[in-house]
Design a protein around this motif. Structure first.
Motif, PDB file in Angstrom:
ATOM      1  N   LEU A 167      10.115  -0.793  14.845  1.00  0.00           N
ATOM      2  CA  LEU A 167      10.774  -0.480  13.775  1.00  0.00           C
ATOM      3  C   LEU A 167      11.639   1.317  14.385  1.00  0.00           C
ATOM      4  CD1 LEU A 167       8.619  -0.899  11.228  1.00  0.00           C
ATOM      5  CD2 LEU A 167      10.974  -2.418  12.228  1.00  0.00           C
ATOM      6  N   GLY A 168      11.003   1.694  15.486  1.00  0.00           N
ATOM      7  CA  GLY A 168      11.755   2.961  15.823  1.00  0.00           C
ATOM      8  C   GLY A 168      10.612   4.121  16.262  1.00  0.00           C
ATOM      9  N   ARG A 169      10.251   4.798  15.633  1.00  0.00           N
ATOM     10  CA  ARG A 169       9.528   6.302  15.528  1.00  0.00           C
ATOM     11  C   ARG A 169       8.313   5.876  14.344  1.00  0.00           C
ATOM     12  NH1 ARG A 169      12.404  11.780  15.236  1.00  0.00           N
ATOM     13  NH2 ARG A 169      13.300  10.016  13.812  1.00  0.00           N
ATOM     14  N   LYS A 170       6.664   6.503  14.384  1.00  0.00           N
ATOM     15  CA  LYS A 170       6.558   6.373  13.526  1.00  0.00           C
ATOM     16  C   LYS A 170       6.580   6.124  11.713  1.00  0.00           C
ATOM     17  CE  LYS A 170       2.239   8.378  13.386  1.00  0.00           C
ATOM     18  NZ  LYS A 170       1.177   9.272  13.021  1.00  0.00           N
ATOM     19  N   VAL A 171       6.546   5.177  10.962  1.00  0.00           N
ATOM     20  CA  VAL A 171       7.354   5.109   9.918  1.00  0.00           C
ATOM     21  C   VAL A 171       6.277   5.437   8.415  1.00  0.00           C
ATOM     22  CG1 VAL A 171       8.144   3.471   7.794  1.00  0.00           C
ATOM     23  CG2 VAL A 171       8.674   2.630  10.493  1.00  0.00           C
ATOM     24  N   VAL A 172       6.838   7.055   7.563  1.00  0.00           N
ATOM     25  CA  VAL A 172       5.849   7.700   7.052  1.00  0.00           C
ATOM     26  C   VAL A 172       6.209   7.696   5.742  1.00  0.00           C
ATOM     27  CG1 VAL A 172       5.697  10.268   7.291  1.00  0.00           C
ATOM     28  CG2 VAL A 172       5.683   9.521   9.076  1.00  0.00           C
ATOM     29  N   PHE A 173       4.839   7.619   4.818  1.00  0.00           N
ATOM     30  CA  PHE A 173       5.295   7.358   3.737  1.00  0.00           C
ATOM     31  C   PHE A 173       4.031   8.229   2.950  1.00  0.00           C
ATOM     32  CE2 PHE A 173       7.050   3.143   4.412  1.00  0.00           C
ATOM     33  CZ  PHE A 173       8.365   3.045   3.666  1.00  0.00           C
ATOM     34  N   ASP A 174       3.989   9.100   3.648  1.00  0.00           N
ATOM     35  CA  ASP A 174       2.300  10.074   3.057  1.00  0.00           C
ATOM     36  C   ASP A 174       3.463  10.787   1.935  1.00  0.00           C
ATOM     37  OD1 ASP A 174       1.461   9.318   5.598  1.00  0.00           O
ATOM     38  OD2 ASP A 174       1.864  11.517   6.449  1.00  0.00           O
ATOM     39  N   GLU A 175       1.816  10.827   0.334  1.00  0.00           N
ATOM     40  CA  GLU A 175       2.290  11.812  -0.358  1.00  0.00           C
ATOM     41  C   GLU A 175       3.021  11.137  -1.433  1.00  0.00           C
ATOM     42  OE1 GLU A 175       2.162  15.738   0.597  1.00  0.00           O
ATOM     43  OE2 GLU A 175       0.648  15.867   1.435  1.00  0.00           O
ATOM     44  N   CYS A 176       4.007   9.997  -1.272  1.00  0.00           N
ATOM     45  CA  CYS A 176       4.900   8.824  -1.237  1.00  0.00           C
ATOM     46  C   CYS A 176       4.083   8.147  -2.729  1.00  0.00           C
ATOM     47  CB  CYS A 176       6.246   8.375  -0.494  1.00  0.00           C
ATOM     48  SG  CYS A 176       7.191   7.302  -1.327  1.00  0.00           S
ATOM     49  N   GLU A 177       4.620   9.169  -3.846  1.00  0.00           N
ATOM     50  CA  GLU A 177       4.037   8.137  -5.290  1.00  0.00           C
ATOM     51  C   GLU A 177       4.569   6.961  -5.177  1.00  0.00           C
ATOM     52  OE1 GLU A 177       4.234  10.729  -8.590  1.00  0.00           O
ATOM     53  OE2 GLU A 177       3.072  12.419  -7.002  1.00  0.00           O
ATOM     54  N   GLN A 178       5.843   6.870  -5.118  1.00  0.00           N
ATOM     55  CA  GLN A 178       6.469   5.192  -5.500  1.00  0.00           C
ATOM     56  C   GLN A 178       5.958   4.035  -4.900  1.00  0.00           C
ATOM     57  OE1 GLN A 178       7.982   8.765  -5.078  1.00  0.00           O
ATOM     58  NE2 GLN A 178       9.809   9.296  -6.405  1.00  0.00           N
ATOM     59  N   ASP A 230       3.925   0.868  13.460  1.00  0.00           N
ATOM     60  CA  ASP A 230       3.324   2.540  13.757  1.00  0.00           C
ATOM     61  C   ASP A 230       3.402   3.106  12.273  1.00  0.00           C
ATOM     62  OD1 ASP A 230       2.186   5.092  14.203  1.00  0.00           O
ATOM     63  OD2 ASP A 230       2.806   5.573  15.753  1.00  0.00           O
ATOM     64  N   LEU A 231       2.912   3.170  11.485  1.00  0.00           N
ATOM     65  CA  LEU A 231       2.351   3.276  10.041  1.00  0.00           C
ATOM     66  C   LEU A 231       1.657   4.442   8.889  1.00  0.00           C
ATOM     67  CD1 LEU A 231       2.527  -0.185   8.300  1.00  0.00           C
ATOM     68  CD2 LEU A 231       4.689   1.270   9.574  1.00  0.00           C
ATOM     69  N   SER A 232       2.356   5.279   8.391  1.00  0.00           N
ATOM     70  CA  SER A 232       1.475   6.298   7.888  1.00  0.00           C
ATOM     71  C   SER A 232       1.593   6.075   6.763  1.00  0.00           C
ATOM     72  CB  SER A 232       1.550   7.376   8.859  1.00  0.00           C
ATOM     73  OG  SER A 232       1.065   8.447   8.240  1.00  0.00           O
ATOM     74  N   TYR A 233       0.232   5.883   6.069  1.00  0.00           N
ATOM     75  CA  TYR A 233       0.145   6.303   4.491  1.00  0.00           C
ATOM     76  C   TYR A 233      -0.970   6.955   3.903  1.00  0.00           C
ATOM     77  CZ  TYR A 233       2.139   1.430   4.616  1.00  0.00           C
ATOM     78  OH  TYR A 233       3.179  -0.041   5.049  1.00  0.00           O
ATOM     79  N   SER A 234      -0.981   7.749   4.325  1.00  0.00           N
ATOM     80  CA  SER A 234      -1.762   8.515   4.147  1.00  0.00           C
ATOM     81  C   SER A 234      -1.363   9.813   2.392  1.00  0.00           C
ATOM     82  CB  SER A 234      -1.692   9.781   4.993  1.00  0.00           C
ATOM     83  OG  SER A 234      -2.622  10.992   4.211  1.00  0.00           O
ATOM     84  N   SER A 235      -2.168  10.485   1.160  1.00  0.00           N
ATOM     85  CA  SER A 235      -1.861  10.452   0.610  1.00  0.00           C
ATOM     86  C   SER A 235      -1.387   9.720  -0.754  1.00  0.00           C
ATOM     87  CB  SER A 235      -1.808  11.958   0.412  1.00  0.00           C
ATOM     88  OG  SER A 235      -2.854  12.806   1.111  1.00  0.00           O
ATOM     89  N   VAL A 236      -1.304   8.751  -0.481  1.00  0.00           N
ATOM     90  CA  VAL A 236      -0.356   7.709  -1.566  1.00  0.00           C
ATOM     91  C   VAL A 236      -0.796   6.965  -2.744  1.00  0.00           C
ATOM     92  CG1 VAL A 236       0.316   5.080  -1.707  1.00  0.00           C
ATOM     93  CG2 VAL A 236       0.885   6.745   0.859  1.00  0.00           C
ATOM     94  N   GLY A 237      -2.508   7.408  -2.458  1.00  0.00           N
ATOM     95  CA  GLY A 237      -3.684   6.826  -3.957  1.00  0.00           C
ATOM     96  C   GLY A 237      -3.919   5.810  -3.658  1.00  0.00           C
ATOM     97  N   PHE A 238      -3.913   4.997  -2.805  1.00  0.00           N
ATOM     98  CA  PHE A 238      -4.418   3.308  -2.790  1.00  0.00           C
ATOM     99  C   PHE A 238      -5.759   3.958  -3.219  1.00  0.00           C
ATOM    100  CE2 PHE A 238      -1.166   2.654   0.396  1.00  0.00           C
ATOM    101  CZ  PHE A 238      -0.443   2.441   0.215  1.00  0.00           C
ATOM    102  N   GLU A 239      -6.446   2.149  -4.047  1.00  0.00           N
ATOM    103  CA  GLU A 239      -7.870   2.389  -4.070  1.00  0.00           C
ATOM    104  C   GLU A 239      -8.360   1.356  -3.413  1.00  0.00           C
ATOM    105  OE1 GLU A 239      -8.138   2.733  -7.987  1.00  0.00           O
ATOM    106  OE2 GLU A 239      -7.686   4.798  -8.321  1.00  0.00           O
ATOM    107  N   ASN A 240      -7.403   0.213  -3.036  1.00  0.00           N
ATOM    108  CA  ASN A 240      -8.020  -1.349  -2.637  1.00  0.00           C
ATOM    109  C   ASN A 240      -6.818  -1.503  -1.617  1.00  0.00           C
ATOM    110  OD1 ASN A 240      -8.269  -4.337  -2.655  1.00  0.00           O
ATOM    111  ND2 ASN A 240      -9.841  -3.389  -4.111  1.00  0.00           N
ATOM    112  N   SER A 241      -6.646  -2.710  -0.445  1.00  0.00           N
ATOM    113  CA  SER A 241      -6.512  -2.923   0.398  1.00  0.00           C
ATOM    114  C   SER A 241      -4.859  -4.003  -0.378  1.00  0.00           C
ATOM    115  CB  SER A 241      -7.202  -3.200   1.965  1.00  0.00           C
ATOM    116  OG  SER A 241      -7.865  -4.271   1.560  1.00  0.00           O
ATOM    117  N   HIS A 242      -5.922  -4.262  -1.422  1.00  0.00           N
ATOM    118  CA  HIS A 242      -4.911  -5.581  -1.805  1.00  0.00           C
ATOM    119  C   HIS A 242      -3.242  -4.644  -1.873  1.00  0.00           C
ATOM    120  CE1 HIS A 242      -8.217  -7.872  -2.261  1.00  0.00           C
ATOM    121  NE2 HIS A 242      -7.237  -9.155  -1.944  1.00  0.00           N
ATOM    122  N   GLU A 243      -3.634  -3.317  -2.182  1.00  0.00           N
ATOM    123  CA  GLU A 243      -2.418  -2.810  -2.963  1.00  0.00           C
ATOM    124  C   GLU A 243      -0.948  -2.654  -2.364  1.00  0.00           C
ATOM    125  OE1 GLU A 243      -2.658   0.510  -5.323  1.00  0.00           O
ATOM    126  OE2 GLU A 243      -4.756   0.672  -4.771  1.00  0.00           O
TER     127      GLU A 243
END
Length: 255
Positions: free
Chosen positions: A67-78, A98-111
């Motif tokens: 996909l290219g460089r790291k795909v970042v969704f950090d702190e993305c509420e949507q 390479d994915l970054s999902y930091s501080s999105v608000g996940f509580e369970n990996s089903h999300e």
């Protein structure tokens, strides 16, 4: 010349041959470009509230290996309600992710994990889940168990609410060809037992580089011993980073 290169024309004829008006490789390259653009604009479109259906289709059909460089969704509420749609849209041709999902608000990996299991060509998978209220990763572990060709795995659970690595240990038993493993459990204070993980780790005879970070966890003496015994079995290991500091539950003898 560029069109001839795309069509795999012999190097000696690149400047002597008129480019073909139609070729299957044109469609392939066009799809790759559209896929790259879909990844690039994904977060921007999501945060602006636009309909994501077209991007889903473009990305799904794109013949991408990366996909290219790291795909970042950090702190993305949507992204919390969009994550599984994104995973289900990833092209099955992709081999490195390479994915970054930091501080999105996940509580369970089903999300966010539903759909990862389709990506059976993955050889490298990196996922940063730090600073989420994540307490269960069973679905994530179920999905990544399908990565039969995986050679590199990097997962960060830093500062999450994770209390068990049992399902992760079960998943790791599917990766006997793994050469690089990095697991970050810093500030996961509820983690105390790692027996299943240690058992799987001890069977990874192809392992070359290993990074395990359990700082500020609650590992028991037995868990530390299990990890050390597992590492000792890895005869081809070239690089080891084992961080076990600031674990208040350890006895003086183990220290």
């Amino acid at each position: 010349r560029i069109l001839n290169i795309i069509c795999n024309v012999n190097a000696d004829c690149l400047d002597k041959t008129d480019p073909l008006p139609i070729h299957p490789n044109y469609t392939k390259v066009d799809g790759m470009i559209q896929g790259k653009l879909a990844v690039y604009f994904y977060r921007r479109k999501l945060e602006s509230g636009m309909n994501m259906e077209l991007l889903h289709r473009i990305l799904y059909d794109a013949p991408l290996f990366r996909l290219g460089r790291k795909v970042v969704f950090d702190e993305c509420e949507q992204f919390r309600s969009e994550a599984c749609k994104f995973a289900l849209s990833l092209p099955e041709t992709v081999s490195e992710l390479d994915l970054s999902y930091s501080s999105v608000g996940f509580e369970n990996s089903h999300e966010f994990a539903v759909g990862f299991g389709r990506l059976k060509n993955l050889t490298s998978f990196k996922l940063d889940l730090s600073r989420n209220a994540l307490c269960c990763v069973e679905k994530l572990c179920e999905e990544i168990s399908a990565f039969a060709q995986l050679r590199e795995l990097d997962l960060s659970f830093w500062n999450t609410n994770l209390t068990s690595v049992y399902f992760l240990g079960l998943a790791l038993c599917n990766f006997m060809g793994l050469e690089y493993l990095s697991l970050n459990f810093v500030n996961c204070g509820g983690i105390s037992q790692v027996a299943t993980l240690a058992t799987s780790l001890g069977n990874m005879m192809n392992m070359k580089r290993l990074k395990l970070d359990f700082q500020f966890s609650s590992l028991t003496n037995e868990s530390i011993i299990d990890l050390c015994k597992a590492v000792k079995k890895l005869g081809d290991l070239e690089e080891l980073h084992l961080h076990l500091t600031n674990i208040s539950t350890l006895s003086g003898a183990v220290r």
